[in-house]
Design an enzyme around this catalytic site. Structure first.
Site, PDB file in Angstrom:
ATOM      1  N   LYS A 121      58.823   3.760  52.145  1.00 52.41           N
ATOM      2  CA  LYS A 121      58.841   3.801  50.568  1.00 52.41           C
ATOM      3  C   LYS A 121      58.433   4.223  49.682  1.00 52.41           C
ATOM      4  CE  LYS A 121      57.462  -0.494  51.166  1.00 52.41           C
ATOM      5  NZ  LYS A 121      57.505  -0.885  52.258  1.00 52.41           N
ATOM      6  N   ARG A 153      57.212  -9.385  46.667  1.00 48.29           N
ATOM      7  CA  ARG A 153      57.191  -9.236  47.730  1.00 48.29           C
ATOM      8  C   ARG A 153      57.352 -10.704  48.519  1.00 48.29           C
ATOM      9  NH1 ARG A 153      53.682  -5.057  49.006  1.00 48.29           N
ATOM     10  NH2 ARG A 153      53.416  -4.746  51.008  1.00 48.29           N
ATOM     11  N   ARG A 184      50.043   7.157  60.517  1.00 49.87           N
ATOM     12  CA  ARG A 184      50.222   7.327  58.711  1.00 49.87           C
ATOM     13  C   ARG A 184      49.165   8.297  58.329  1.00 49.87           C
ATOM     14  NH1 ARG A 184      52.126   2.780  54.884  1.00 49.87           N
ATOM     15  NH2 ARG A 184      50.965   1.885  55.721  1.00 49.87           N
ATOM     16  N   ARG A 199      44.059   4.281  56.391  1.00 50.56           N
ATOM     17  CA  ARG A 199      44.064   3.345  55.957  1.00 50.56           C
ATOM     18  C   ARG A 199      43.091   2.343  56.989  1.00 50.56           C
ATOM     19  NH1 ARG A 199      49.666   1.322  52.664  1.00 50.56           N
ATOM     20  NH2 ARG A 199      48.962  -0.521  53.710  1.00 50.56           N
ATOM     21  N   ARG A 216      51.081  -8.037  59.235  1.00 44.34           N
ATOM     22  CA  ARG A 216      51.873  -8.021  58.326  1.00 44.34           C
ATOM     23  C   ARG A 216      53.231  -8.030  58.869  1.00 44.34           C
ATOM     24  NH1 ARG A 216      49.329  -2.494  57.160  1.00 44.34           N
ATOM     25  NH2 ARG A 216      51.128  -1.339  56.195  1.00 44.34           N
TER      26      ARG A 216
END
Ligand code: ADP
Ligand code: ADP
Ligand code: ZN
Length: 223
Positions: free
Chosen positions: A13, A88, A127, A161, A172
């Site tokens: 996203k 969400r 990531r 992160r 998550r």
């Protein structure tokens, strides 16, 4: 044009929102980035959300709605906005609809990036991002063009992160399937849901999204 980029953590996203923002002059509202910026700055909002985010839990709806409303009212969002990471939950979607109605705005599309869980885990594990400008990268699929140097700003500092570690990621993903996936029928019923194959490479996903948006542009031209 107002759109939501929708999908599980790691679906791409943020990557696609960055591309769309530049191509279509829309403002980008990435709630995760906005909250992380608040934590880094040490603001009262940051202090409120820091522990919640580190655990991979959701920040309370009232905080989120105030954050989004404040941004949508800014002049750079007048041509349109891209929401990434919000809503969400069904409660957030309902609150968003009410807020947009009061601002005399509406959603044009909710674009779902479909990616399977194994690929999400791979994407999140690899990531990283530029510590200075936030540009996103991946160990395998999106290295900076010159190794160790950010394409966007030339910085040599990168970060990973806190919540991208394996234990938090499974939480998550579980939260996505339980709380966020139920939004798909919500937007399907409104007739604005468009699903694209998020497993494709970054450029191919962008082309699919462009296809969706181009149809919208044509309809607008003809009407
Ligand atoms: P989200 O914002 O949905 O959590 P990101 O845009 O941060 O997802 O993407 C997660 C990771 O996967 C990043 O490291 C990014 O570079 C990489 N990525 C994004 N899109 C793709 C893709 N289509 N194929 C392979 N890797 C991708
Ligand atoms: P990802 O890109 O991996 O989906 P985000 O960067 O969007 O993750 O979000 C990171 C964290 O910020 C979430 O785990 C949550 O704690 C908080 N957050 C982001 N968006 C929302 C939201 N709409 N409602 C509640 N919490 C949120
Ligand atoms: Zn940078």
């Amino acid at each position: 044009m107002n759109i939501i980029l929708f999908g599980p953590p790691g679906a791409g996203k943020g990557t696609q929102a960055d591309i769309l923002q530049k191509q279509h002059s829309l403002c980008k509202l990435s709630t995760g980035d906005m909250l992380r910026a608040a934590v880094t700055s040490g603001s009262p909002l940051g202090a409120q959300v820091k522990d919640i985010m580190a655990k991979g839990q959701l920040v309370p709806d009232s905080i989120m709605i105030d954050l989004i409303r404040g941004r949508i009212q800014q002049p750079d969002c007048h041509p349109g906005f891209i929401l990434d990471g919000f809503p969400r939950t069904v409660a957030q979607a309902e609150a968003l609809d009410a807020m947009l109605t009061s601002e005399k705005k509406k959603l044009d599309y909710v674009i779902e990036l479909q990616v399977d869980d194994a690929e999400l885990v791979r994407r999140i594990a690899g990531r990283f991002s530029c510590a200075k400008c936030g540009a996103g990268y991946h160990d395998q699929s999106k290295q900076p063009r010159q190794p160790g140097v950010c394409d966007a700003c030339g910085s040599r500092e990168f970060t990973r992160r806190e919540d991208d570690k394996a234990e938090t990621v499974s939480k998550r993903l579980e939260a996505y399937h339980r709380q966020t996936a139920p939004l798909l029928p919500y937007y399907r019923t409104q007739g604005i849901l468009k699903s694209v194959d998020g497993m494709a490479d970054i450029d191919a996903v962008t082309r699919q999204i462009d296809q969706v948006l181009r149809v919208r542009t044509k309809v607008a031209e003809n009407s």
